[in-house]
Write a protein that holds these residues in place. Structure first.
Motif, short mmCIF file in Angstrom:
data_model
loop_
_atom_site.label_atom_id
_atom_site.label_comp_id
_atom_site.label_asym_id
_atom_site.label_seq_id
_atom_site.Cartn_x
_atom_site.Cartn_y
_atom_site.Cartn_z
N ASP A 164 11.43 -12.99 -4.51
CA ASP A 164 10.80 -12.04 -3.37
C ASP A 164 11.57 -11.45 -2.94
OD1 ASP A 164 8.44 -12.13 -4.52
OD2 ASP A 164 7.06 -12.89 -2.82
N TYR A 165 12.83 -12.25 -2.79
CA TYR A 165 13.45 -11.69 -1.16
C TYR A 165 14.69 -10.73 -2.36
CZ TYR A 165 17.11 -11.91 2.26
OH TYR A 165 18.04 -11.93 3.08
N ASP A 212 13.72 -8.93 -4.52
CA ASP A 212 13.16 -7.56 -4.54
C ASP A 212 13.35 -6.84 -3.71
OD1 ASP A 212 12.20 -8.08 -7.38
OD2 ASP A 212 10.41 -8.83 -6.56
N GLU A 213 13.39 -6.81 -2.26
CA GLU A 213 13.36 -7.09 -0.55
C GLU A 213 14.71 -5.70 -0.75
OE1 GLU A 213 12.11 -9.64 1.89
OE2 GLU A 213 10.37 -10.22 1.51
N HIS A 222 15.05 -2.75 -0.09
CA HIS A 222 16.05 -2.12 1.11
C HIS A 222 17.22 -1.10 0.56
CE1 HIS A 222 18.19 -3.18 4.85
NE2 HIS A 222 19.44 -2.91 4.48
N ARG A 277 6.83 -4.42 -8.46
CA ARG A 277 6.99 -4.30 -6.77
C ARG A 277 8.44 -2.84 -6.24
NH1 ARG A 277 7.67 -9.75 -5.55
NH2 ARG A 277 5.58 -9.84 -6.39
#
Lengths: 247, 237
Positions: free
Chosen positions: A177-178, A180-181, A185, A206
């Motif tokens: 998830d990190y 992906d962020e 970003h 995502r």
């Protein structure tokens, strides 16, 4: 902007790519989704000029990168950052030396050691790593940490285009998830154009502005995530159902 | 490989010039090989001195042992033995290092960061070899002659005067330069073969192992072939 037109590539009798065409506008994220051995990495390596096509053209910001060699190709790559599937950290260098490598060697920048260290620490903080890892060797890092160091290395020289080869493979869900962020970003805050190679359906939906599903050397579906989700192509439906069926 | 060698030459003249990489490789190939070359040179000189003493004694010409040993060392033994020893130590290490970097995509990663692996990794190794092979050959010459001196004077009992005098008489500066030119050629050949075998490695650990084996075998054969070619070129048939 990245444009791929009618790209063909074979290795011996194995025809890997069969006329791929796609377009990635500046500042957007394009995900190439596909199974193992579908030619995703081969496609990405053409975009950065690591492989030469048998036929077809790859243009990056208007430059035909598939026609370049030697020094011209090296210079054309200055707009890129790339995260490899296996991280591809230099195992004879510490984390500091790895992440600072593009600043020290790749861009002709003349930065002081203090400025280089500052930028490295800044980018490591973005991937949630502290200064305590600077002196560590890649062999001393976990898989997730290696991937995050690779991500910091890809971003440290503020490239305009970043290529991610299976960025979430082998990571736990939280780290995944990190990452992906991080990709989101990089697009939203830094305006970076991203091309992501993945077989992770959840992650792809995502981060993507557009998705291309690669099957048998061709793009079976291309479009926005909802368009691809509703594609009538049987392979696409089967592939996506592996994840959507669980939801 | 010829194309690879051509690319290496082209990149050698393009900035940036990475002197830190060159010095690191000179330290690895040169200083790092000094011990093994020194030991080989000392024993080669000792053995050759004893053998020459045995041969010369048949003609009551023991005084020529120093000169003939120095002559053989400088023209043949030192450059060839040095090159073979450095191939075993540094050539294999170079092929393994670059091969591992190839199969783990480290070379690809370097290219994506707008750094040519040929310029960053290959050029310093080739230049360092071209510089350090002659330096190591001189070390071999010095210790080889010292070994022959010790065996000749203190073990075989050859008078020191004729031993030194015939060395001066036999050995000309061109004999030493003959060997040093060969060492330059060997350095270039070994470095290009070793880097090429590593650079073109494929297929994981097995591919790296095969690349290293081929680097050592091909370099060793190339040294012997180049030795013959250089001798014909410098001396004639």
């Amino acid at each position: 902007m990245i444009e791929v037109q009618d790209l063909w590539k074979s290795f011996g009798d194995n025809q890997v790519l069969k006329g791929i065409s796609l377009r990635i506008p500046e500042g957007s994220t394009f995900v190439v989704l596909g199974g193992s051995g579908s030619g995703k990495t081969v496609l990405m390596k053409h975009v950065i000029g690591l492989l030469k096509p048998d036929r077809g053209v790859v243009r990056v910001n208007g430059i035909d990168i598939s026609a370049l060699d030697g020094r011209a190709l090296t210079e054309a790559r200055q707009v890129f950052g790339m995260v490899f599937q296996g991280a591809a950290l230099f195992d004879s260098m510490t984390v500091l030396e790895n992440v600072s490598f593009p600043l020290r060697e790749g861009r002709g920048l003349r930065l002081s050691p203090a400025e280089i260290r500052r930028r490295v620490v800044e980018k490591l903080a973005v991937v949630d790593l502290g200064e305590e890892v600077l002196a560590r060797w890649p062999a001393e890092l976990s898989g997730g940490m290696r991937k995050r160091v690779a991500l910091a290395r890809a971003l440290v020289s503020d490239p305009r285009i970043v290529l991610y080869d299976e960025p979430t493979t082998g990571l736990d869900p939280i780290t995944s998830d990190y990452v992906d962020e991080m990709i989101i970003h990089a697009k939203e805050r830094l305006g970076i154009t991203s091309m992501v190679i993945s077989h992770d359906v959840a992650s792809s939906f995502r981060v993507a502005d557009r998705i291309g599903v690669l099957y048998d050397g061709q793009l079976a579906a291309v479009g926005t995530p909802p368009e691809v989700r509703n594609s009538p192509d049987p392979f696409v439906q089967k592939f996506l159902s592996t994840w959507f069926a669980k939801q | 490989m010829i194309f690879f060698a051509g690319e290496t030459i082209a990149w050698a003249f393009r900035p940036p010039f990475r002197f830190d990489q060159l010095l690191a490789q000179m330290a690895f190939i040169g200083a790092g090989s000094a011990f093994i070359v020194g030991v080989t040179g000392t024993f080669a000189g000792m053995v050759f001195g004893l053998q020459m003493n045995y041969a010369m004694r048949q003609f009551a010409a023991e005084g020529y042992v120093g000169g003939s040993t120095a002559f053989a060392l400088s023209r043949e033994l030192a450059p060839v033995f040095t090159a073979l020893m450095v191939t075993g130590r540094a050539g294999s290490a170079i092929a393994t290092e670059l091969g591992t970097m190839r199969v783990t995509e480290q070379l690809d990663a370097m290219e994506t960061m707008a750094v040519s692996p040929i310029q960053y990794l290959v050029v310093p190794r080739v230049l360092a070899s071209i510089v350090m092979f002659p330096a190591l050959t001189m070390l071999f010459n010095a210790l080889g002659y010292a070994g022959a001196y010790v065996m000749g004077i203190y073990v075989a009992g050859i008078p020191e005067g004729p031993f030194i005098e015939h060395t001066r008489e036999f050995l000309k500066p061109e004999d030493i330069f003959h060997g040093l030119w060969k060492a330059v050629v060997f350095g270039g050949v070994v470095a290009v073969i070793s880097t090429w075998r590593g650079y073109s490695a494929r297929g994981g650990a097995r591919g790296v192992g095969e690349g290293t084996t081929r680097a050592v075998v091909a370099s060793s054969i190339a040294i012997l072939v180049a030795d013959y070619a250089a001798t014909v070129l410098f001396v004639g048939t």
